[in-house]
Scaffold this motif. Sequence first.
Motif, short mmCIF file in Angstrom:
data_model
loop_
_atom_site.label_atom_id
_atom_site.label_comp_id
_atom_site.label_asym_id
_atom_site.label_seq_id
_atom_site.Cartn_x
_atom_site.Cartn_y
_atom_site.Cartn_z
N LEU A 58 44.34 48.20 31.98
CA LEU A 58 43.96 46.97 32.67
C LEU A 58 42.60 47.17 33.33
CD1 LEU A 58 47.27 45.90 34.46
CD2 LEU A 58 46.26 44.83 32.44
N LEU A 59 41.88 46.07 33.48
CA LEU A 59 40.63 46.07 34.24
C LEU A 59 40.88 45.40 35.58
CD1 LEU A 59 37.75 45.11 31.77
CD2 LEU A 59 38.06 47.26 32.98
N ILE A 60 40.45 46.05 36.63
CA ILE A 60 40.60 45.50 37.98
C ILE A 60 39.20 45.34 38.58
CG2 ILE A 60 41.63 45.82 40.26
CD1 ILE A 60 43.68 47.69 38.94
N THR A 61 38.79 44.11 38.79
CA THR A 61 37.46 43.84 39.32
C THR A 61 37.57 43.32 40.75
OG1 THR A 61 37.51 41.60 38.43
CG2 THR A 61 36.54 43.30 37.05
N GLY A 62 36.51 43.56 41.53
CA GLY A 62 36.46 43.03 42.89
C GLY A 62 36.90 44.00 43.97
N VAL A 63 37.27 45.23 43.60
CA VAL A 63 37.67 46.22 44.61
C VAL A 63 36.42 46.96 45.07
CG1 VAL A 63 39.07 48.26 45.09
CG2 VAL A 63 39.93 46.50 43.52
N PRO A 64 36.04 46.86 46.37
CA PRO A 64 34.82 47.50 46.85
C PRO A 64 34.83 49.01 46.63
CG PRO A 64 35.68 45.95 48.46
CD PRO A 64 36.73 46.11 47.43
N GLU A 65 33.65 49.55 46.39
CA GLU A 65 33.52 51.00 46.21
C GLU A 65 33.26 51.66 47.57
OE1 GLU A 65 31.21 52.50 42.89
OE2 GLU A 65 30.98 50.45 42.12
N THR A 66 33.88 52.80 47.76
CA THR A 66 33.67 53.59 48.97
C THR A 66 33.40 55.04 48.58
OG1 THR A 66 36.04 54.02 49.19
CG2 THR A 66 35.15 52.12 50.37
N SER A 67 32.70 55.75 49.42
CA SER A 67 32.38 57.14 49.15
C SER A 67 33.66 57.99 49.14
CB SER A 67 31.41 57.67 50.22
OG SER A 67 31.12 59.03 50.01
N GLY A 68 33.80 58.81 48.12
CA GLY A 68 34.94 59.70 48.04
C GLY A 68 36.25 59.01 47.73
N GLU A 69 36.18 57.80 47.19
CA GLU A 69 37.40 57.05 46.91
C GLU A 69 38.24 57.71 45.81
OE1 GLU A 69 35.54 53.99 43.53
OE2 GLU A 69 36.08 53.22 45.50
N LEU A 122 43.82 53.45 44.70
CA LEU A 122 43.46 52.03 44.81
C LEU A 122 44.26 51.19 43.82
CD1 LEU A 122 39.57 52.24 45.20
CD2 LEU A 122 41.22 51.51 46.93
N VAL A 123 44.45 51.71 42.61
CA VAL A 123 45.24 50.97 41.62
C VAL A 123 46.68 50.82 42.09
CG1 VAL A 123 46.17 51.04 39.27
CG2 VAL A 123 43.77 51.68 39.69
N LEU A 124 47.25 51.90 42.60
CA LEU A 124 48.63 51.83 43.10
C LEU A 124 48.74 50.87 44.28
CD1 LEU A 124 49.63 55.61 42.88
CD2 LEU A 124 50.14 53.77 41.26
N ASP A 125 47.69 50.83 45.12
CA ASP A 125 47.69 49.92 46.26
C ASP A 125 47.57 48.46 45.81
OD1 ASP A 125 47.98 52.02 48.01
OD2 ASP A 125 45.84 52.19 48.46
N VAL A 126 46.80 48.22 44.76
CA VAL A 126 46.74 46.87 44.20
C VAL A 126 48.11 46.48 43.70
CG1 VAL A 126 45.80 45.46 42.33
CG2 VAL A 126 44.28 46.95 43.63
N GLY A 127 48.82 47.44 43.12
CA GLY A 127 50.20 47.18 42.70
C GLY A 127 51.09 46.82 43.87
N ARG A 128 50.91 47.51 44.99
CA ARG A 128 51.70 47.20 46.18
C ARG A 128 51.37 45.80 46.68
NH1 ARG A 128 51.42 49.59 50.88
NH2 ARG A 128 49.38 50.61 50.64
N ALA A 129 50.08 45.43 46.60
CA ALA A 129 49.67 44.09 47.03
C ALA A 129 50.33 43.01 46.16
CB ALA A 129 48.16 43.96 46.97
N VAL A 142 42.65 40.86 38.00
CA VAL A 142 43.26 41.84 37.08
C VAL A 142 43.31 41.21 35.69
CG1 VAL A 142 45.29 43.24 36.56
CG2 VAL A 142 44.65 42.81 38.96
N SER A 143 42.75 41.89 34.72
CA SER A 143 42.70 41.35 33.36
C SER A 143 43.01 42.44 32.35
CB SER A 143 41.31 40.76 33.07
OG SER A 143 40.31 41.76 33.15
N GLU A 144 43.29 41.98 31.13
CA GLU A 144 43.53 42.93 30.05
C GLU A 144 42.22 43.60 29.65
OE1 GLU A 144 47.31 41.81 27.56
OE2 GLU A 144 45.72 40.36 27.17
N CYS A 145 42.34 44.81 29.15
CA CYS A 145 41.16 45.55 28.69
C CYS A 145 40.91 45.19 27.24
CB CYS A 145 41.41 47.05 28.85
SG CYS A 145 39.97 48.07 28.51
N LEU A 146 40.08 44.17 27.03
CA LEU A 146 39.84 43.64 25.69
C LEU A 146 38.74 44.40 24.98
CD1 LEU A 146 39.83 39.82 26.54
CD2 LEU A 146 41.78 41.20 25.74
N THR A 147 38.78 44.36 23.65
CA THR A 147 37.68 44.89 22.87
C THR A 147 36.46 43.99 23.08
OG1 THR A 147 38.22 43.58 20.91
CG2 THR A 147 39.30 45.74 21.12
N ALA A 148 35.28 44.49 22.72
CA ALA A 148 34.06 43.71 22.89
C ALA A 148 34.14 42.39 22.12
CB ALA A 148 32.85 44.52 22.43
#
Length: 281
Positions: A82-93, A98-105, A173-179
Amino acid sequence: MADMAEIDIKEEAKKILSEFEFVQRLQDLVTEAVAQAINRVNEAAEARIASLETELSSTKNRLEEAERRIEDLDAYNRRTSLLITGVPETSGEATDNLVLDVGRAAGLNLTADNLDRSHRLGRPQPGKVRPIIAKFATTNARQKLFDKRKELTAEKVGGHPVLTRSVISRIFVSECLTAKNQHLFFLARQLRKRKSLWAAYTTNGCVRVKKTEGDIAVSIKEPADLEDIVGADAFRELRPRETEPARSARRGSGPAWQAADAINAWVTERRRGRSPAVRGD
């Protein structure tokens, strides 16, 4: 006497050669011989061209079939991602967390065992948030999150340092599609915005559309499939930057078509009677 006889023969020969009928007959013979030679050359060239065209068609079909198989294999390999867009980047993340936390959300109790691996896509760029690609251990785990993708709430991960209410509202959250399927889905969404389609969505890596609410969803494999459904007029209403890739995709742009273009150009030049340019290494 011999000299006189020779002179008479020469004079008679000159007389014959100067006669119009003889000259005309000689010209006809020469013309006929040249025409026959040209016809033999043309017939050989036409036979060669026909052989090349048959070979080209066979090669094109084989290459297109290979491209379809590669596309299908690529889509199959992405079925657990899956592709997850919109999650801010942080140093040392840690993107796995984050993926598991999105699942919890989304109200899911995903664990590390459900996740194979994850990472950000592309190189870091100032001011740009890179998406996360997450590969799950099973299709079932991946599908659970995909099915719940519209149920993300900040309350389910209260106090999370990254997944705040404003961030959650922008996560997609979207499917990981081919180009190729990404482009097809883009075209389908544009047609849906223009009310030419009632629905456009993806499932298991495939693009599916409905023209009207009561229609059965149809899988889309090529841009031409969309054009067949909505009609040529509706398809042409897309902006040039949207339709031009569609024309390329409909016509094809892989190795099969590149090889076809090269051979077609050669055949065209031969038929025009020109020698095709040969590029040296």
